[in-house]
Design a protein around this motif. Structure first.
Motif: not given
Length: 287
Positions: A38, A148-149, A152, A174-175, A178-179
């Motif tokens: 990720c 982040s997108t 996801h 953020c990433q 998100a993970t």
């Protein structure tokens, strides 16, 4: 069971831990594993798990496409966009696709029904197979900021019912969040240095805010002091494993080799790590 391998800073050995744990689960414990890289801005798990490529999928988001015959330049879409992806220029708004998050709000607020959606590429998801390890890697396109997108999208492609390891991006942005979301357990990798301790505290605050079970792995033990151990004891954080500062490990990694393949005596370390993860998590894992 979904286990995320994370760190407060880069260079702690997070990816090395993730790929070697995957290999240990596959060979020593005979578990099928899927590993998701990720860290979409610079994925590197494939450098250690060279397998058979199974395919590559392009990931797109939906961005607005304006019909000049219907648009009356009312700018309601421009005012609505909180990401500054639209600007009022001429007859129709100007789109900056690299800023668009694909929320579709502009299309909803348009009174003239002048907006449709079109695909905009943000990156790819690559799949490979190394033994019984399935490796899925997200790779963000150059110039795209939507990490982040893509994370996801990568997680949406997980196969249910298989032990999963997520190699998270370093840090607490953020990433990384998100993970971590949706994980059953988080392993925070750190090193016994002042910088390692500082960034570990940030990572601990993050996983606690997400209400996730977690533990710490201390890598390169012997290069610093015992501050990380004292912090973990004071915060009641389990130390899952301590990996010594071993030149042989550095040499194996520099050659792109897995530690547990190059140094068989380390297989027991990673097997014990998995046992510690199981004992501190609420999820029972079966083969």
């Amino acid at each position: 069971m979904i286990v995320a391998i994370a760190s407060g800073k880069g260079g702690t050995g997070k990816t090395s831990l993730a790929v070697n744990l995957a290999r240990t689960l596959e060979r020593t414990l005979s578990l099928p594993v899927q590993l998701l890289d990720c860290d979409v801005e610079e994925p590197n798990a494939h450098l250690f798990l060279a397998g058979t490529p199974l395919g590559e999928e392009t990931i797109n988001i939906a961005v607005p496409d304006f019909d000049p015959d219907k648009c009356d330049a009312c700018d309601k879409c421009v005012d609505f966009c909180q990401f500054n992806a639209l600007a009022s220029v001429g007859k129709t708004p100007l789109l900056f696709p690299e800023l668009c998050h694909g929320c579709g709000g502009c299309m909803l607020v348009c009174p003239q029904d002048a907006i449709r959606e079109k695909g905009y590429r943000i990156g790819v998801v690559k799949t490979a197979r190394a033994g019984s390890i399935t490796l899925k890697s997200g790779c963000l396109d150059v110039g795209v900021s939507l990490a982040s997108t893509l994370v996801h999208a990568l997680k949406e492609r997980m196969e249910d019912g298989i032990t999963t390891i997520l190699d998270a991006p370093p840090g607490t942005a953020c990433q990384a969040v998100a993970t971590l979301r949706g994980s059953d357990f988080v392993v925070l990798v750190t090193e016994p240095t002042p910088f390692g301790l500082h960034d570990l505290t940030l990572a601990v605050d993050t996983v606690r805010a997400l209400d996730l079970r977690f533990g710490v792995v201390i890598n390169r033990v012997g290069v610093g002091d015992d501050r990380v151990q004292r912090y973990c004891a004071a915060e009641d954080i389990p130390i899952l494993l301590e990996i010594p500062d071993d030149r042989r490990v550095a040499e194996a990694c520099s050659r792109g080799e897995l530690i547990v393949d190059a140094l068989p005596d380390y297989r027991e370390h990673f097997a014990r790590l998995w046992q510690a993860i199981e004992s501190h998590s609420a999820v029972e894992v079966t083969a």
